[in-house]
Design an enzyme around this catalytic site. Structure first.
Site, PDB file in Angstrom:
ATOM      1  N   ASN A 180       0.486  -1.634  -0.274  1.00 12.10           N
ATOM      2  CA  ASN A 180      -0.287   0.043   0.079  1.00 12.10           C
ATOM      3  C   ASN A 180       0.759   1.438   0.332  1.00 12.10           C
ATOM      4  O   ASN A 180       2.028   1.329  -0.110  1.00 12.10           O
ATOM      5  CB  ASN A 180      -1.066  -0.485   1.383  1.00 12.10           C
ATOM      6  CG  ASN A 180      -0.804   0.056   2.613  1.00 12.10           C
ATOM      7  OD1 ASN A 180       0.857   0.397   3.290  1.00 12.10           O
ATOM      8  ND2 ASN A 180      -0.905  -0.163   3.649  1.00 12.10           N
ATOM      9  N   GLY A 202      -5.788   2.381  -2.344  1.00 12.05           N
ATOM     10  CA  GLY A 202      -7.363   2.875  -1.631  1.00 12.05           C
ATOM     11  C   GLY A 202      -8.109   3.166  -2.603  1.00 12.05           C
ATOM     12  O   GLY A 202      -8.348   2.177  -3.606  1.00 12.05           O
ATOM     13  N   ASP A 233      -6.165  -7.410   2.182  1.00 20.18           N
ATOM     14  CA  ASP A 233      -6.333  -9.224   1.721  1.00 20.18           C
ATOM     15  C   ASP A 233      -6.671 -10.038   0.684  1.00 20.18           C
ATOM     16  O   ASP A 233      -6.351 -10.791  -0.049  1.00 20.18           O
ATOM     17  CB  ASP A 233      -5.989  -9.297   3.115  1.00 20.18           C
ATOM     18  CG  ASP A 233      -5.332  -9.727   4.664  1.00 20.18           C
ATOM     19  OD1 ASP A 233      -3.981  -8.251   4.173  1.00 20.18           O
ATOM     20  OD2 ASP A 233      -5.736  -9.197   5.125  1.00 20.18           O
ATOM     21  N   GLY A 266     -16.424  -7.091   8.634  1.00 18.09           N
ATOM     22  CA  GLY A 266     -15.570  -8.179   8.765  1.00 18.09           C
ATOM     23  C   GLY A 266     -14.029  -8.389   7.820  1.00 18.09           C
ATOM     24  O   GLY A 266     -14.663  -7.722   6.756  1.00 18.09           O
TER      25      GLY A 266
HETATM   26  P1  ADP Z   1      -4.975  -1.572   2.680  1.00 12.15           P
HETATM   27  O1  ADP Z   1      -6.312  -1.215   3.383  1.00 12.15           O
HETATM   28  O2  ADP Z   1      -3.602  -2.922   2.738  1.00 12.15           O
HETATM   29  O3  ADP Z   1      -3.908  -0.478   2.856  1.00 12.15           O
HETATM   30  P2  ADP Z   1      -5.370   0.340   0.116  1.00 12.15           P
HETATM   31  O4  ADP Z   1      -6.523   0.772   0.990  1.00 12.15           O
HETATM   32  O5  ADP Z   1      -4.988   1.070  -0.450  1.00 12.15           O
HETATM   33  O6  ADP Z   1      -4.823  -0.659   0.934  1.00 12.15           O
HETATM   34  O7  ADP Z   1      -6.922  -0.948  -0.529  1.00 12.15           O
HETATM   35  C1  ADP Z   1      -6.754  -2.526  -0.982  1.00 12.15           C
HETATM   36  C2  ADP Z   1      -7.194  -2.432  -2.445  1.00 12.15           C
HETATM   37  O8  ADP Z   1      -8.594  -1.551  -2.290  1.00 12.15           O
HETATM   38  C3  ADP Z   1      -7.333  -0.956  -3.108  1.00 12.15           C
HETATM   39  O9  ADP Z   1      -6.120  -1.168  -4.098  1.00 12.15           O
HETATM   40  C4  ADP Z   1      -8.648  -0.726  -4.110  1.00 12.15           C
HETATM   41  O10 ADP Z   1      -8.547  -1.722  -4.905  1.00 12.15           O
HETATM   42  C5  ADP Z   1      -9.633  -1.466  -2.988  1.00 12.15           C
HETATM   43  N1  ADP Z   1      -9.890  -0.430  -1.959  1.00 12.15           N
HETATM   44  C6  ADP Z   1     -10.116   0.281  -0.555  1.00 12.15           C
HETATM   45  N2  ADP Z   1     -10.633   1.235  -0.063  1.00 12.15           N
HETATM   46  C7  ADP Z   1     -11.094   1.536  -1.383  1.00 12.15           C
HETATM   47  C8  ADP Z   1     -12.348   2.279  -2.151  1.00 12.15           C
HETATM   48  N3  ADP Z   1     -12.824   3.042  -0.906  1.00 12.15           N
HETATM   49  N4  ADP Z   1     -13.099   1.929  -2.816  1.00 12.15           N
HETATM   50  C9  ADP Z   1     -12.453   1.623  -3.544  1.00 12.15           C
HETATM   51  N5  ADP Z   1     -11.975   0.486  -3.664  1.00 12.15           N
HETATM   52  C10 ADP Z   1     -10.722   0.607  -2.253  1.00 12.15           C
END
Ligand code: ADP
Length: 282
Positions: A180, A202, A233, A266
Site C-alpha cells: 500500500n 485505496g 488482503d 469484517g
Molecule cells: P490497505 O487496506 O492494505 O491499506 P488500500 O487502502 O490501498 O490497502 O486498499 C487496497 C485495495 O482495496 C485498493 O487497491 C482498492 O482496490 C480497494 N479499495 C480500498 N478502499 C477502497 C474504496 N474506498 N473504494 C474502492 N476500492 C477500495
C-alpha cells in the site's frame, strides 16, 4: 495453484463508546470473534477468486484452533500442512471506539512458532505456481520458503505487511511485491530491485511497475464503502489468483475484488466470490 505460508488469527473485536483509562473498566457495546490473519485472509481471497489454494501455517491447542481450521477448510483452502502447536493460537485484540478509530494488539502465538518448514511444506511450495507470503510469521521462515520456491520455478509474491526492515537476501528472492502507499513510502528504494511492484491506492485503485519499466494503472471501482478491513488482503489474493493472465487482467480482478470487500463488514466474511467479482468487472 497458490501456496500461502503465513498467519492465521482469531480477531477479538470489541466495540466501545469510549476507551477505558488505565485502571478503569467501561461497558462495551458489542463483541465478535472474527477469523483473520493476513495469511488466512489472502488464501481465502485467492480461493474465492478462482485459484486452488493451500495454507501452510499453525494454530495453537486452544479453543480457537478448531474454528480457524474450519473457516479455512470450509472456504475450500487446503489445510493438510496446517499444524497444531502447543500454546495459544494467534489472536488480535481489537478495540473499535465510537469514532470508528481502531487500536489493535496482535499476539503472534502459534504464528510465532512457525520457525520450521517440513519436507511436505517444501514439496507443496515446489509444486505450486505461486508462493504468497506476508510478515506475520518469522522472517527466517519467509526467506526459507522464498528460496525453495525460486529454486523450483514457483513465483514468489510478497505482501510486506506489517512493514519492517527486511534482510536484502529476502528481497533478492521476490518476483512480485504488493504494497500500500504507506508500505511503499517506508520501503523506498529497496522496491526498485523487485521485478514487479503493485501499489494499492485505496479508493483510487492501484498501479503496476514492471522490470522493463512498463507501467499500468487501474482506477478505483466505485462502491458504497461499509468497512475497509480486509480490502488489501482481498486485493492481494485476487491478484495472485489471476497473475498468470498478465498484470493488466490481474489488476482489474484485484481492484474489483478489493472494492467489493469494502461493501461488507469484517475481514474474511467480506471476501467476494469469483462470480461476484466477474459480474462487477469493468
Ligand atoms: P490497505 O487496506 O492494505 O491499506 P488500500 O487502502 O490501498 O490497502 O486498499 C487496497 C485495495 O482495496 C485498493 O487497491 C482498492 O482496490 C480497494 N479499495 C480500498 N478502499 C477502497 C474504496 N474506498 N473504494 C474502492 N476500492 C477500495
Amino acid at each position: 495453484r497458490i501456496v500461502v505460508v503465513g498467519s492465521v488469527n482469531m480477531d477479538l473485536v470489541t466495540r466501545v463508546r469510549r476507551r477505558p483509562e488505565p485502571g478503569e473498566t467501561v461497558a462495551g457495546e458489542g463483541f465478535a470473534l472474527v477469523p483473520g490473519g493476513k495469511g488466512a485472509n489472502q488464501a481465502i481471497a485467492a480461493r474465492r477468486a478462482g485459484a486452488e489454494a493451500e495454507f501452510v501455517g499453525a494454530v495453537g491447542d486452544d479453543v480457537f484452533a478448531a474454528e480457524l481450521r474450519r473457516v479455512l477448510s470450509d472456504s475450500g483452502v487446503g489445510t493438510e500442512q496446517l499444524r497444531t502447536v502447543a500454546g495459544p493460537s494467534g489472536v488480535a485484540a481489537i478495540v473499535v471506539d465510537g469514532g470508528g478509530e481502531n487500536t489493535i494488539i496482535v499476539v503472534g502465538g502459534a504464528n510465532a512458532a512457525m520457525t520450521e518448514l517440513t519436507p511436505a511444506d517444501l514439496d507443496a511450495i515446489a509444486a505450486a505456481d505461486t508462493l504468497m507470503c506476508q510478515l506475520e510469521i518469522p522472517v527466517s521462515t519467509v526467506l526459507a520458503a522464498a528460496r525453495h520456491a525460486r529454486a523450483h520455478d514457483t513465483t514468489v509474491l510478497l505482501n510486506p505487511s506489517p512493514v519492517r526492515e527486511l534482510p536484502p537476501e529476502l528481497w533478492a528472492e521476490i518476483d512480485v511485491a504488493v504494497v500500500n502507499e504507506g508500505e511503499a513510502a517506508h520501503l523506498g528504494t529497496v522496491l526498485k530491485a523487485v521485478p514487479h511492484v503493485i501499489t494499492t491506492l485505496g479508493a483510487a485503485g492501484a498501479n503496476y511497475r514492471g522490470a522493463d519499466g512498463e507501467t499500468r494503472s487501474h482506477p478505483g471501482v466505485p462502491v458504497e464503502v461499509v468497512d475497509t478491513t480486509g480490502a488489501g488482503d482481498t486485493f492481494t489474493g485476487a491478484l495472485a489468483a489471476h497473475w498468470h493472465e498478465g498484470p493488466e487482467t490481474a489488476l482489474s480482478w484485484a481492484c474489483t475484488a478489493g472494492a467489493l470487500a469494502t461493501t461488507k463488514l469484517g475481514a474474511s466474511a467480506s471476501i467476494p466470490t469469483r462470480e461476484a467479482i466477474e459480474q462487477a468487472l469493468v
